[in-house]
Design an enzyme around this catalytic site. Structure first.
Site, PDB file in Angstrom:
ATOM      1  N   HIS A  62      -7.522  -5.612  -0.103  1.00  0.00           N
ATOM      2  CA  HIS A  62      -6.419  -4.774   0.202  1.00  0.00           C
ATOM      3  C   HIS A  62      -5.311  -5.485   1.225  1.00  0.00           C
ATOM      4  O   HIS A  62      -4.138  -5.465   0.818  1.00  0.00           O
ATOM      5  CB  HIS A  62      -6.763  -3.398   0.447  1.00  0.00           C
ATOM      6  CG  HIS A  62      -5.801  -2.497   0.594  1.00  0.00           C
ATOM      7  ND1 HIS A  62      -5.239  -1.922  -0.549  1.00  0.00           N
ATOM      8  CD2 HIS A  62      -5.186  -1.627   1.642  1.00  0.00           C
ATOM      9  CE1 HIS A  62      -4.270  -1.063  -0.168  1.00  0.00           C
ATOM     10  NE2 HIS A  62      -4.376  -0.975   1.020  1.00  0.00           N
ATOM     11  N   SER A  69       0.898  -1.485   0.132  1.00  0.00           N
ATOM     12  CA  SER A  69       0.018  -0.102  -0.050  1.00  0.00           C
ATOM     13  C   SER A  69       0.903   1.170  -0.153  1.00  0.00           C
ATOM     14  O   SER A  69       1.790   1.529  -0.782  1.00  0.00           O
ATOM     15  CB  SER A  69      -0.899   0.079   1.128  1.00  0.00           C
ATOM     16  OG  SER A  69      -1.935   0.770   1.080  1.00  0.00           O
ATOM     17  N   ASP A  84      -9.828  -3.276  -4.727  1.00  0.00           N
ATOM     18  CA  ASP A  84      -9.581  -4.412  -3.465  1.00  0.00           C
ATOM     19  C   ASP A  84     -10.410  -4.050  -2.487  1.00  0.00           C
ATOM     20  O   ASP A  84      -9.910  -4.513  -1.372  1.00  0.00           O
ATOM     21  CB  ASP A  84      -8.057  -4.248  -3.607  1.00  0.00           C
ATOM     22  CG  ASP A  84      -7.519  -3.227  -2.955  1.00  0.00           C
ATOM     23  OD1 ASP A  84      -8.225  -2.255  -2.560  1.00  0.00           O
ATOM     24  OD2 ASP A  84      -6.168  -3.105  -2.785  1.00  0.00           O
TER      25      ASP A  84
END
Ligand SMILES: *[C@@H]1O[C@H](CO)[C@@H](O)[C@H](O)[C@H]1NC(C)=O
Ligand SMILES: *[C@@H]1O[C@H](CO)[C@@H](O)[C@H](O)[C@H]1NC(C)=O
Ligand SMILES: *[C@@H]1O[C@H](CO)[C@@H](O)[C@H](O)[C@H]1NC(C)=O
Ligand SMILES: *[C@@H]1O[C@H](CO)[C@@H](O)[C@H](O)[C@H]1NC(C)=O
Length: 437
Positions: free
Chosen positions: A408, A210, A374
């Site tokens: 995610h 991320s 996601d």
């Protein structure tokens, strides 16, 4: 003759089809691995000092100071401690202590007055196995992934390292100071060089999740291509929000209760506004164009209208730093020179794409129209390098791996996803890679 060859091929195939982590011999791991977590992925410690104690506070925050001595308190885990987040009054203390302040004279961000912070476990992965080490099963982050890397032969402090950071801070465009974020990039650079030195001067694999991917890309941009060629073998970015995310506009407008039903989401709104990294993650016009993302009675806002949007929700103080510091940095998404990149992401999970606000205004929760992504980040943002880098001459190598039904954080936890991540790390260590873009 023929049969033998077929047999041999068959054996090779069988070998390749086996679960990848097991077929890696430890001698094959030539390249040390450094993991950079995402926003909120690692622990953050705080200490309240005298300034905090004497500062005039709203009545209800009086007791955030309880237990503090006048000469300053002890270090405690500010992020993440579920037991503090569960109760509205302590949640409010948390929201205040997490805030950053933008100082227009410094043109930089600082902690809230009286709050000192530090990032424990720099250099190792210990600070991001779990977000809250007292609530293991509620807050697992990279524990599974690290366990599998260990089984593969990656050993903590030998050839496996971690780079946690104060994820509340970000970076800024040229000419603007970002003391905390720049110091992190310097420490990361030192860690890369140390890890390489300790491993026969072999270059390092950067594995990010991320927001960690955005920091790693900046590390590569802010060092010379010669440095990158010498020290970075490969950059594997998991679930990076290259173009920001629509969800960020939702929490800016309407806050976030972090999944706690007894918490009013607006309680966190000031804190959300204040974080430099949140401003960095607002949707980017490059990726989202002029399409309305926020639809309201009075006006619609696309990613090109972020300053207008910040004014409309009441965060007018956010506008200037956003325009001067963030906008120049996100204008273009440049590939890193001299470094092969693998972009891995989940997709196929419904993700907020348009936010429709009704009569309740921005303080009410919007109706959400979903699109692909996601769950947290929109697909267009996750795949921005595929659309923006292809054909650019600075681009050394780009491989894009898309994992259906992976969320995610699922990319760090689901067995199928972990297997894919390990396979990629294995390939970097052993095979000649082939680019898919
Ligand atoms: C996870 O946490 C819940 C709630 O605290 C508890 O009831 C449960 O036993 C825990 N499970 C495991 C596997 O630790
Ligand atoms: C790198 O190594 C030097 C020398 O051993 C040490 O002083 C420094 O703290 C290390 N830095 C990092 C970030 O690992
Ligand atoms: C906002 O967008 C919606 C849907 O695209 C449209 O119907 C509406 O007229 C727009 N509102 C304004 C104020 O522009
Ligand atoms: C994703 O998960 C859903 C529900 O578990 C399932 O029905 C669907 O087939 C899955 N899709 C893919 C591409 O794996």
């Amino acid at each position: 003759m023929r049969t033998t060859l077929l047999m041999r091929l068959f054996v090779v195939l069988l070998f390749l089809l086996q679960s990848p982590p097991r077929l890696i011999s430890k001698e094959l791991l030539q390249y040390p691995l450094i993991i950079v977590p995402g926003q909120g992925g690692n622990q953050l410690e705080a200490k309240l000092n005298k300034e905090y104690y004497y500062k005039p506070l709203k009545q209800q925050l009086e007791y955030c100071r309880s237990g503090m001595r006048e000469d300053g308190g002890k270090w405690f885990r500010l992020w993440m401690d579920c037991s503090i987040l569960e109760i509205p009054p302590t949640f409010q203390c948390f929201a205040e202590q997490m805030q950053l302040h933008y100082d227009p004279h410094l043109d930089d961000y600082t902690n809230a007055p009286g709050v000192e912070t530090r990032v424990p476990f720099f250099g190792s992965t210990h600070g991001f196995h779990y977000k809250d080490p007292d609530r293991l099963n509620q807050s697992i982050y990279m524990a599974n992934l690290v366990k599998h890397l260990d089984q593969m032969g990656y050993k903590e402090g030998i050839n496996l390292f971690g780079a946690p950071y104060d994820f509340r801070y970000g970076l800024a465009g040229d000419g603007h100071p970002s003391k905390v974020g720049s110091q992190f990039l310097q420490s990361l650079r030192d860690l890369v060089e140390n890890a390489s030195k300790a491993n026969n001067n072999n270059p390092v694999i950067l594995l990010t999740h991320s927001l960690g991917g955005l920091f790693a890309l900046q590390l590569l941009h802010r060092n010379s291509p010669a440095w990158s060629r010498k020290f970075i073998k490969h950059f594997i970015a998991l679930s990076a929000p290259w173009g920001g995310t629509v969800l960020e506009m939702l929490i800016f407008a309407s806050g976030n209760s972090m999944g706690y039903s007894n918490i009013n989401p607006l309680m966190l709104r000031q804190e959300i506004w204040s974080l430099e990294s949140n401003r960095w993650l607002l949707p980017n016009p490059r990726t989202f164009g002029d399409k309305p993302i926020v639809v309201s009675k009075d006006a619609n806002f696309s990613a090109s209208d972020i300053p207008k949007f910040l004014n409309a929700i009441g965060c007018s103080d956010c506008v200037h730093p956003y325009e001067s510091r963030i906008m120049p940095m996100i204008e273009r998404l440049k590939p890193p020179a001299g470094v092969p990149v693998t972009v891995m992401t989940g997709y196929g999970i419904k993700t907020a794409e348009t936010l429709v606000y009704g009569d309740g205004g921005f303080e009410a929760q919007p109706e959400i129209v979903y699109g692909d992504g996601d769950g947290l980040v929109n697909l267009a943002s996750l795949l921005a390098p595929e659309t923006e880098w292809y054909g650019l001459k600075q681009l050394e190598f780009l491989k894009v791996i898309k994992l259906p039904n992976v969320s995610h954080e699922g990319i760090l936890k689901d067995d199928v996803a972990i297997t894919e991540v390990l396979k990629e790390v294995h390939q970097v260590n052993s095979f000649v890679m082939t680019s898919s873009a």
